[in-house]
Design a protein around this motif. Sequence first.
Motif, PDB file in Angstrom:
ATOM      1  N   ASP A  85       0.812  -1.231   0.000  1.00  0.00           N
ATOM      2  CA  ASP A  85       0.000   0.000   0.000  1.00  0.00           C
ATOM      3  C   ASP A  85       0.842   1.277   0.000  1.00  0.00           C
ATOM      4  O   ASP A  85       0.559   2.211   0.744  1.00  0.00           O
ATOM      5  CB  ASP A  85      -0.985   0.004   1.181  1.00  0.00           C
ATOM      6  CG  ASP A  85      -1.960  -1.154   1.114  1.00  0.00           C
ATOM      7  OD1 ASP A  85      -2.347  -1.543  -0.010  1.00  0.00           O
ATOM      8  OD2 ASP A  85      -2.328  -1.689   2.166  1.00  0.00           O
ATOM      9  N   SER A  86       1.883   1.302  -0.827  1.00  0.00           N
ATOM     10  CA  SER A  86       2.712   2.504  -0.908  1.00  0.00           C
ATOM     11  C   SER A  86       2.911   2.884  -2.370  1.00  0.00           C
ATOM     12  O   SER A  86       2.599   2.113  -3.276  1.00  0.00           O
ATOM     13  CB  SER A  86       4.073   2.257  -0.246  1.00  0.00           C
ATOM     14  OG  SER A  86       4.813   1.314  -0.989  1.00  0.00           O
ATOM     15  N   LYS A  87       3.424   4.085  -2.581  1.00  0.00           N
ATOM     16  CA  LYS A  87       3.750   4.557  -3.924  1.00  0.00           C
ATOM     17  C   LYS A  87       5.253   4.796  -3.974  1.00  0.00           C
ATOM     18  O   LYS A  87       5.819   5.406  -3.076  1.00  0.00           O
ATOM     19  CB  LYS A  87       3.004   5.849  -4.246  1.00  0.00           C
ATOM     20  CG  LYS A  87       1.516   5.653  -4.402  1.00  0.00           C
ATOM     21  CD  LYS A  87       0.803   6.945  -4.743  1.00  0.00           C
ATOM     22  CE  LYS A  87      -0.696   6.690  -4.859  1.00  0.00           C
ATOM     23  NZ  LYS A  87      -1.439   7.916  -5.111  1.00  0.00           N
ATOM     24  N   VAL A  88       5.876   4.290  -5.029  1.00  0.00           N
ATOM     25  CA  VAL A  88       7.311   4.501  -5.230  1.00  0.00           C
ATOM     26  C   VAL A  88       7.512   5.123  -6.611  1.00  0.00           C
ATOM     27  O   VAL A  88       6.703   4.916  -7.509  1.00  0.00           O
ATOM     28  CB  VAL A  88       8.108   3.177  -5.102  1.00  0.00           C
ATOM     29  CG1 VAL A  88       8.095   2.667  -3.674  1.00  0.00           C
ATOM     30  CG2 VAL A  88       7.574   2.109  -6.048  1.00  0.00           C
ATOM     31  N   LYS A  89       8.597   5.900  -6.740  1.00  0.00           N
ATOM     32  CA  LYS A  89       8.879   6.582  -8.004  1.00  0.00           C
ATOM     33  C   LYS A  89      10.324   6.347  -8.403  1.00  0.00           C
ATOM     34  O   LYS A  89      11.195   6.203  -7.553  1.00  0.00           O
ATOM     35  CB  LYS A  89       8.705   8.099  -7.858  1.00  0.00           C
ATOM     36  CG  LYS A  89       7.334   8.592  -7.612  1.00  0.00           C
ATOM     37  CD  LYS A  89       7.359  10.112  -7.519  1.00  0.00           C
ATOM     38  CE  LYS A  89       6.056  10.638  -6.995  1.00  0.00           C
ATOM     39  NZ  LYS A  89       6.099  12.090  -6.790  1.00  0.00           N
TER      40      LYS A  89
END
Length: 141
Positions: free
Chosen positions: A51-55
């Motif tokens: 449940d995370s966002k990575v870039k």
Amino acid sequence: MNAAANQAADATANPTVDNPNVVGESETPNPNAPVMAFAEQEFDFKDIAADSKVKHTFEFTNTGKSPLLIADATASCGCTTPNWTKQPIAPGAKGTLEVQFDSRGKQGLISKQVNVRANTQPSITTITIKGNVLTGATAAK
């Protein structure tokens, strides 16, 4: 209808579209075309929290002889969002393509492709992100 009439009807209903970036067998590539040279074409996030966002930002250089313009970038699924340099990139200049991945609802190994369409030859360049989305139980250890 005879076969010739069918072919004529098909040709009228489905006209051929000429793509200026596709080189025919008898044609040579445009030597002055822009060239998109990525520093890396694949990036591994390794472990990604649930449940995370990575870039990750991919950097490229126009190694061709004319300005490079990205028409669009499309991801293999809705969980991956590309954002790119919108203005023309002059020969020798650098541009970026940022890819964000949302791990919500995903788990385990992932591999996502982003197809970048530009005025290059070939017109499509593919970059890849990958990683391992941890489950809530794995992340807690």
